[in-house]
Design a protein around this motif. Sequence first.
Motif, PDB file in Angstrom:
ATOM      1  N   GLY A  96      -3.815  17.857 -26.504  1.00 53.86           N
ATOM      2  CA  GLY A  96      -5.261  17.894 -26.336  1.00 53.86           C
ATOM      3  C   GLY A  96      -5.787  16.811 -25.409  1.00 53.86           C
ATOM      4  O   GLY A  96      -6.992  16.670 -25.226  1.00 53.86           O
ATOM      5  N   MET A  97      -4.895  16.024 -24.821  1.00 52.64           N
ATOM      6  CA  MET A  97      -5.292  14.937 -23.913  1.00 52.64           C
ATOM      7  C   MET A  97      -4.823  15.282 -22.509  1.00 52.64           C
ATOM      8  O   MET A  97      -3.723  15.794 -22.341  1.00 52.64           O
ATOM      9  CB  MET A  97      -4.572  13.657 -24.322  1.00 52.64           C
ATOM     10  N   PRO A  98      -5.625  14.959 -21.502  1.00 50.97           N
ATOM     11  CA  PRO A  98      -5.180  15.216 -20.135  1.00 50.97           C
ATOM     12  C   PRO A  98      -3.987  14.335 -19.746  1.00 50.97           C
ATOM     13  O   PRO A  98      -3.706  13.325 -20.390  1.00 50.97           O
ATOM     14  CB  PRO A  98      -6.397  14.857 -19.277  1.00 50.97           C
ATOM     15  N   VAL A  99      -3.331  14.751 -18.664  1.00 51.61           N
ATOM     16  CA  VAL A  99      -2.119  14.082 -18.176  1.00 51.61           C
ATOM     17  C   VAL A  99      -2.347  12.587 -17.958  1.00 51.61           C
ATOM     18  O   VAL A  99      -1.590  11.751 -18.460  1.00 51.61           O
ATOM     19  CB  VAL A  99      -1.641  14.766 -16.866  1.00 51.61           C
ATOM     20  N   LEU A 100      -3.394  12.235 -17.224  1.00 48.83           N
ATOM     21  CA  LEU A 100      -3.604  10.817 -16.886  1.00 48.83           C
ATOM     22  C   LEU A 100      -3.806   9.976 -18.148  1.00 48.83           C
ATOM     23  O   LEU A 100      -3.256   8.876 -18.268  1.00 48.83           O
ATOM     24  CB  LEU A 100      -4.793  10.655 -15.936  1.00 48.83           C
ATOM     25  N   GLU A 101      -4.565  10.491 -19.100  1.00 42.68           N
ATOM     26  CA  GLU A 101      -4.808   9.759 -20.353  1.00 42.68           C
ATOM     27  C   GLU A 101      -3.504   9.532 -21.113  1.00 42.68           C
ATOM     28  O   GLU A 101      -3.287   8.484 -21.700  1.00 42.68           O
ATOM     29  CB  GLU A 101      -5.801  10.513 -21.251  1.00 42.68           C
ATOM     30  N   ASN A 102      -2.621  10.534 -21.092  1.00 46.56           N
ATOM     31  CA  ASN A 102      -1.319  10.391 -21.732  1.00 46.56           C
ATOM     32  C   ASN A 102      -0.538   9.239 -21.114  1.00 46.56           C
ATOM     33  O   ASN A 102       0.138   8.493 -21.818  1.00 46.56           O
ATOM     34  CB  ASN A 102      -0.516  11.689 -21.584  1.00 46.56           C
ATOM     35  N   VAL A 103      -0.640   9.104 -19.809  1.00 46.28           N
ATOM     36  CA  VAL A 103       0.084   8.023 -19.130  1.00 46.28           C
ATOM     37  C   VAL A 103      -0.554   6.676 -19.474  1.00 46.28           C
ATOM     38  O   VAL A 103       0.143   5.676 -19.680  1.00 46.28           O
ATOM     39  CB  VAL A 103       0.114   8.281 -17.604  1.00 46.28           C
ATOM     40  N   LEU A 104      -1.865   6.658 -19.590  1.00 46.98           N
ATOM     41  CA  LEU A 104      -2.566   5.410 -19.932  1.00 46.98           C
ATOM     42  C   LEU A 104      -2.171   4.900 -21.320  1.00 46.98           C
ATOM     43  O   LEU A 104      -2.197   3.695 -21.571  1.00 46.98           O
ATOM     44  CB  LEU A 104      -4.079   5.613 -19.850  1.00 46.98           C
ATOM     45  N   VAL A 105      -1.773   5.822 -22.198  1.00 47.84           N
ATOM     46  CA  VAL A 105      -1.298   5.403 -23.524  1.00 47.84           C
ATOM     47  C   VAL A 105      -0.099   4.458 -23.369  1.00 47.84           C
ATOM     48  O   VAL A 105       0.055   3.512 -24.137  1.00 47.84           O
ATOM     49  CB  VAL A 105      -0.929   6.636 -24.395  1.00 47.84           C
ATOM     50  N   ALA A 149      -5.198  17.848 -15.966  1.00 46.64           N
ATOM     51  CA  ALA A 149      -4.724  19.026 -16.708  1.00 46.64           C
ATOM     52  C   ALA A 149      -4.429  18.660 -18.152  1.00 46.64           C
ATOM     53  O   ALA A 149      -3.906  17.573 -18.431  1.00 46.64           O
ATOM     54  CB  ALA A 149      -3.461  19.575 -16.035  1.00 46.64           C
ATOM     55  N   ASP A 150      -4.728  19.565 -19.080  1.00 45.12           N
ATOM     56  CA  ASP A 150      -4.378  19.333 -20.481  1.00 45.12           C
ATOM     57  C   ASP A 150      -2.850  19.390 -20.606  1.00 45.12           C
ATOM     58  O   ASP A 150      -2.207  20.265 -20.018  1.00 45.12           O
ATOM     59  CB  ASP A 150      -5.019  20.405 -21.366  1.00 45.12           C
ATOM     60  N   VAL A 151      -2.267  18.473 -21.378  1.00 41.12           N
ATOM     61  CA  VAL A 151      -0.801  18.432 -21.476  1.00 41.12           C
ATOM     62  C   VAL A 151      -0.239  19.729 -22.067  1.00 41.12           C
ATOM     63  O   VAL A 151       0.917  20.066 -21.813  1.00 41.12           O
ATOM     64  CB  VAL A 151      -0.292  17.226 -22.305  1.00 41.12           C
ATOM     65  N   GLY A 152      -1.070  20.444 -22.837  1.00 43.25           N
ATOM     66  CA  GLY A 152      -0.627  21.709 -23.418  1.00 43.25           C
ATOM     67  C   GLY A 152      -0.302  22.771 -22.376  1.00 43.25           C
ATOM     68  O   GLY A 152       0.397  23.738 -22.672  1.00 43.25           O
TER      69      GLY A 152
END
Length: 257
Positions: A96-105, A149-152
């Motif tokens: 439910g999180m976009p690609v960039l946000e996933n990387v920011l984690v 893009a949504d990671v899904g």
Amino acid sequence: MSSGAVLLEVRSLTKRFGGLTAVSRLDFDLREGEILGIIGPNGAGKSTTFNLIAGACAADAGEIRFAGQSVLGLPPHRIAARGIMRTFQHNRPFGGMPVLENVLVGAHTRFRSSLWRLVAGGGTAEEERQRRRAEELVDFVGLGGLHGADVGTLSFGQGRLLEIARGLAGEPRLMLFDEPAAGLTPGELERLAEIVRGIAARGIAVLLIEHDMRFLLPLAQRVVVLNFGAKIAEGTPQEVRRHPAVMEAYLGDAAAL
Ligand SMILES: Nc1ncnc2c1ncn2[C@@H]1O[C@H](COP(=O)(O)OP(=O)(O)O)[C@@H](O)[C@H]1O
Ligand SMILES: [Mg+2]
């Protein structure tokens, strides 16, 4: 290439699960900027070795030193903070999180920055730098154009690349990969090999666990071979490929050779 200082020292590392010794008196060194492979049949103790280095499970005996200091017994977030980042054998995107946000984690995990300000922008200069770096890493792994893009919606192979970008966002000195080639198409494998070489070229040491020797041997400068938790061989890819104990361990699994 592998002439850097010793970064990771593993000594007599031992882990038991009940009566089973999953890792048995394991010794090896890893130098700065080096790509070291760990291979071995299923159940050889590869993932357990990673879990011990990353702090995901506790050793029964031995020592792990990173950059000259013991990391044995530290919790995973403290080990990440020292500069050891990992990918998992199975992709673990934050749904439910976009690609960039996933990387920011990944940056948040290492630096304890405000994830909200990393995502929303308008943070400190350091948080802005981490955000720009995350954008650059998404491009580096070949997911440019998919920042929002949504990671899904990602394919399996793209999910693997995302995991790598997330690990790199923590600015590791050592990156651990657990069977990164599993499930990838031939085209994706080529891309992955390029990325791993690019990571080492940035001066980051790489510890690469792999069941698939055809992927690993052309990439690694040195290889440690495990079987039933113990090191049975160590050397250049050419040396271990011809090692009788390695051929024996992989007997009946000719496809992996
Ligand atoms: N949490 C656990 N509890 C009990 N046994 C485990 C656990 N994790 C791994 N093992 C056992 O330890 C051995 C090594 O496993 P693992 O490190 O996952 O091997 P590999 O990654 O080389 O396939 C296997 O026999 C496995 O069943
Ligand atoms: Mg494993």
